[in-house]
Each structure stands twice: as structure tokens, then as C-alpha cells.
Scaffold this motif. Structure first.
Motif, mmCIF file in Angstrom:
data_model
loop_
_atom_site.group_PDB
_atom_site.id
_atom_site.type_symbol
_atom_site.label_atom_id
_atom_site.label_comp_id
_atom_site.label_asym_id
_atom_site.label_seq_id
_atom_site.Cartn_x
_atom_site.Cartn_y
_atom_site.Cartn_z
ATOM 1 N N GLY A 11 0.663 -0.991 0.088
ATOM 2 C CA GLY A 11 0.062 0.105 0.084
ATOM 3 C C GLY A 11 0.894 1.308 -0.014
ATOM 4 O O GLY A 11 0.268 2.372 -0.183
ATOM 5 N N ASP A 12 2.104 1.210 0.069
ATOM 6 C CA ASP A 12 2.894 2.295 0.068
ATOM 7 C C ASP A 12 3.111 2.971 -1.126
ATOM 8 O O ASP A 12 3.168 4.053 -1.420
ATOM 9 C CB ASP A 12 4.379 2.040 0.552
ATOM 10 N N PHE A 13 2.987 2.146 -2.050
ATOM 11 C CA PHE A 13 3.087 2.751 -3.714
ATOM 12 C C PHE A 13 1.842 2.944 -4.387
ATOM 13 O O PHE A 13 0.718 2.036 -4.086
ATOM 14 C CB PHE A 13 4.075 1.677 -4.345
ATOM 15 N N ALA A 14 1.564 4.023 -4.882
ATOM 16 C CA ALA A 14 0.422 4.146 -5.727
ATOM 17 C C ALA A 14 0.380 3.108 -7.077
ATOM 18 O O ALA A 14 1.414 2.421 -7.204
ATOM 19 C CB ALA A 14 0.273 5.600 -6.395
ATOM 20 N N LYS A 15 -0.697 3.109 -7.519
ATOM 21 C CA LYS A 15 -1.087 2.181 -8.934
ATOM 22 C C LYS A 15 -0.048 2.691 -9.942
ATOM 23 O O LYS A 15 0.367 1.770 -10.834
ATOM 24 C CB LYS A 15 -2.272 2.031 -9.350
ATOM 25 N N THR A 16 0.358 3.708 -10.004
ATOM 26 C CA THR A 16 1.156 4.253 -11.111
ATOM 27 C C THR A 16 2.537 5.021 -10.425
ATOM 28 O O THR A 16 2.368 5.729 -9.553
ATOM 29 C CB THR A 16 0.355 5.443 -12.126
ATOM 30 N N VAL A 17 3.741 4.534 -10.938
ATOM 31 C CA VAL A 17 4.929 5.064 -10.541
ATOM 32 C C VAL A 17 5.665 5.644 -11.735
ATOM 33 O O VAL A 17 5.944 4.930 -12.527
ATOM 34 C CB VAL A 17 5.714 3.821 -9.992
ATOM 35 N N LEU A 18 6.120 6.874 -11.572
ATOM 36 C CA LEU A 18 6.986 7.463 -12.310
ATOM 37 C C LEU A 18 8.549 6.855 -11.785
ATOM 38 O O LEU A 18 8.856 7.165 -10.724
ATOM 39 C CB LEU A 18 7.058 9.125 -12.408
ATOM 40 N N MET A 19 9.477 6.784 -12.839
ATOM 41 C CA MET A 19 10.791 6.271 -12.463
ATOM 42 C C MET A 19 11.808 7.002 -13.244
ATOM 43 O O MET A 19 11.674 7.283 -14.502
ATOM 44 C CB MET A 19 10.919 4.682 -12.711
ATOM 45 N N SER A 20 12.754 7.466 -12.522
ATOM 46 C CA SER A 20 13.929 8.102 -13.172
ATOM 47 C C SER A 20 15.175 7.299 -12.856
ATOM 48 O O SER A 20 15.248 6.602 -11.873
ATOM 49 C CB SER A 20 14.126 9.442 -12.759
ATOM 50 N N GLY A 21 16.143 7.331 -13.987
ATOM 51 C CA GLY A 21 17.636 6.799 -13.333
ATOM 52 C C GLY A 21 18.140 7.407 -12.226
ATOM 53 O O GLY A 21 18.750 6.600 -11.164
ATOM 54 N N LYS A 56 -4.776 12.991 -7.240
ATOM 55 C CA LYS A 56 -4.566 11.382 -7.569
ATOM 56 C C LYS A 56 -3.157 11.393 -6.934
ATOM 57 O O LYS A 56 -2.360 11.680 -6.893
ATOM 58 C CB LYS A 56 -4.642 11.341 -9.102
ATOM 59 N N GLU A 57 -3.456 9.846 -6.134
ATOM 60 C CA GLU A 57 -2.157 9.451 -5.587
ATOM 61 C C GLU A 57 -0.939 8.817 -6.740
ATOM 62 O O GLU A 57 -1.582 8.114 -7.362
ATOM 63 C CB GLU A 57 -2.507 8.283 -4.737
ATOM 64 N N VAL A 58 0.231 9.168 -6.651
ATOM 65 C CA VAL A 58 1.078 8.937 -7.598
ATOM 66 C C VAL A 58 2.638 8.574 -6.962
ATOM 67 O O VAL A 58 2.798 9.499 -5.783
ATOM 68 C CB VAL A 58 1.413 10.057 -8.639
ATOM 69 N N SER A 59 2.973 7.679 -7.277
ATOM 70 C CA SER A 59 4.613 7.345 -6.644
ATOM 71 C C SER A 59 5.628 8.013 -7.646
ATOM 72 O O SER A 59 5.488 7.867 -8.983
ATOM 73 C CB SER A 59 4.717 5.884 -6.264
ATOM 74 N N VAL A 60 6.923 8.393 -7.206
ATOM 75 C CA VAL A 60 8.005 8.484 -8.059
ATOM 76 C C VAL A 60 9.199 7.984 -7.399
ATOM 77 O O VAL A 60 9.380 7.682 -6.165
ATOM 78 C CB VAL A 60 7.987 10.095 -8.169
ATOM 79 N N MET A 61 9.907 7.208 -7.953
ATOM 80 C CA MET A 61 11.272 6.399 -7.524
ATOM 81 C C MET A 61 12.079 6.367 -8.698
ATOM 82 O O MET A 61 12.136 6.450 -9.704
ATOM 83 C CB MET A 61 10.653 5.093 -7.116
ATOM 84 N N GLY A 62 13.415 6.240 -7.988
ATOM 85 C CA GLY A 62 14.734 6.095 -9.027
ATOM 86 C C GLY A 62 14.806 4.746 -9.368
ATOM 87 O O GLY A 62 14.087 3.927 -8.573
ATOM 88 N N HIS A 63 15.496 4.511 -10.392
ATOM 89 C CA HIS A 63 15.804 2.993 -10.749
ATOM 90 C C HIS A 63 17.247 2.857 -11.081
ATOM 91 O O HIS A 63 17.571 1.574 -11.596
ATOM 92 C CB HIS A 63 14.710 2.788 -11.938
ATOM 93 N N GLY A 64 18.057 3.604 -11.076
ATOM 94 C CA GLY A 64 19.435 3.337 -11.332
ATOM 95 C C GLY A 64 19.706 3.300 -12.857
ATOM 96 O O GLY A 64 18.738 3.480 -13.609
ATOM 97 N N MET A 65 20.984 2.917 -13.282
ATOM 98 C CA MET A 65 21.437 2.916 -14.439
ATOM 99 C C MET A 65 21.575 1.444 -15.070
ATOM 100 O O MET A 65 22.173 0.402 -14.408
ATOM 101 C CB MET A 65 22.768 3.338 -14.532
#
Length: 236
Positions: A11-21, A56-65
Motif C-alpha cells: 500500500g505504500d506505492f500508488a498504482k502508477t509510479v514514475l521512475m527516473s534513473g 490523484k495518488e502517484v509515486s515516483v522513484m529512482g531505478h538506477g542505470m
């Protein structure tokens, strides 16, 4: 439950996650665009946040290289944290003459030189592609904003430093728009999990001429890409 790479709970993450390196780009998005923000991951410095954008609930997280890194995080998000949609907000090196720094690229599909897809045991060559429902929404947002954008295939490569540009020239000859390092892995994980994915890429440099933005600008100035991704996320 928490994994070895993501210290979050169900439940900590929204259904949609934006991810950046770059996890600092994720931090920038959270601090400048989201309200009611909660930090949901700090393991290995791969910052992740959940908040609200336009209610709207949205998550954002890094993903590395690289493909191995993005595939660890996106696999866990899709399969352990019940995430349905991942939008990569990354950078890419342009290949075509008509593409300039800061142009946006919407990756329909991704060529690759990685061996990641071999695990699936598929006959022939698997072609990982974006989810059209997200792609269409995002392209429409770009059109409405009047920004410069291109829609087509990219090349996801494991190689950042190379002694020759020949390998990129051949992909350029076949109409490939840009080179980057993660999209094919994201699209494969989405297909395997039956989930959705899209890469929206901001051109940071050109592989065949001098045209680039600074590392600082990569973290804080790619607002068209970020805002289009957020506006798309609220419709999912």
C-alpha cells in the motif's frame, strides 16, 4: 512486504509510479510537484516517494542505470507491490538529425543488446513495446502543450562508453530515434507481469554532433517530460 531493494510495505506505492534513473530527479519531482508526500524507500539511496498530484495518488522513484538495475526495481514493484503502471522519465542520446536537446521521445518499442530477455525462452526475437493506452495519452498531452516530440523506437544498450559509433550508426540507418539504457528491460518486465509501461525520454545529448545539457539540468530542468508524465498518470 519489504524486499532486499525496496523497504516499503503493502500500500505504500500508488498504482502508477514514475521512475527516473537518477534518484535525485525522483526527489525533485516529489518536492516540487506532489503534495502530502511520504518517503517510502531509501535503501541503497534509491529514493522513492508517494504523494498526490491534482488529487490523484502517484509515486515516483529512482531505478538506477542499466537494464539489470531497472529490472530489479520494476520487477519488485509489479510483482510484490501491486503497481500497475510504470512511466520512465529518463534521458537519451539522439541519433536522428532532426532531433535536438530537450526534445521529447516517446518510445514505442526498444531494440536491445542485452541478454535479459533470454530467460523467457521465447522462440525468435522478442520485441518489447510500450502500452498503447498510456502512450496515446502521453502523446496527446505533448501535442496539447506544443512541445517538440518524436514517437518511435529506441535502442537500449548495456554499453555507455564505446570506442566506435558504428553500432549506433546502423540503428540510426534503421530509423531508431535515440539510444538509452533501460527501456527494453522495463517493457519486458511489464509484458511478463501483464502490466503497463511507457518510456518518456528527454534528449540530453546527440551522439553525432555537439548538442547537450548539463548534469545539473538533467536533474532539475526537464519539466515538460515530468509534467506530461504526471498529467498522464492522473488519467490512469
Amino acid at each position: 512486504m519489504a524486499t532486499p531493494h525496496i523497504g516499503a510495505e503493502p500500500g505504500d506505492f500508488a498504482k502508477t509510479v514514475l521512475m527516473s534513473g537518477d534518484p535525485l530527479r525522483a526527489k525533485f519531482v516529489a518536492e516540487n510537484y506532489l503534495t502530502d508526500v511520504k518517503c517510502v524507500n531509501e535503501i541503497r539511496g534509491m529514493l522513492g516517494y508517494t504523494g498526490k498530484y491534482e488529487g490523484k495518488e502517484v509515486s515516483v522513484m529512482g531505478h538506477g542505470m542499466g537494464i539489470p538495475s531497472i529490472c530489479i526495481y520494476t520487477y519488485e514493484l509489479y510483482n510484490f507491490f501491486d503497481v500497475d503502471n510504470i512511466i520512465r522519465i529518463g534521458t537519451a542520446g539522439a541519433l536522428q538529425d532532426n532531433i535536438r536537446a530537450r526534445d521529447l521521445i516517446f518510445a514505442v518499442g526498444a531494440h536491445y543488446d542485452s541478454t535479459y530477455g533470454q530467460q523467457y525462452g521465447l522462440v525468435g526475437c522478442f520485441c518489447p513495446t510500450a502500452s498503447y493506452s498510456i502512450l496515446e495519452r502521453a502523446v496527446n498531452k505533448a501535442r496539447e502543450r506544443g512541445v517538440r516530440y518524436h514517437v518511435g523506437n529506441v535502442f537500449s544498450t548495456d554499453i555507455f562508453y564505446s570506442d566506435t559509433l558504428d553500432r549506433y550508426a546502423r540503428y540510426r540507418d534503421f530509423g531508431t530515434l535515440a539510444a538509452e539504457m533501460e527501456t527494453s528491460g522495463l517493457y519486458m518486465n511489464a509484458a511478463d507481469a501483464g502490466k503497463n509501461a511507457l518510456s518518456i525520454l528527454s534528449v540530453s545529448d546527440h551522439l553525432f554532433r555537439k548538442d547537450n545539457i548539463t548534469p545539473e539540468e538533467r536533474q532539475t530542468t526537464l519539466t515538460d517530460m515530468i509534467e506530461i508524465a504526471l498529467q498522464t498518470a492522473v488519467e490512469l
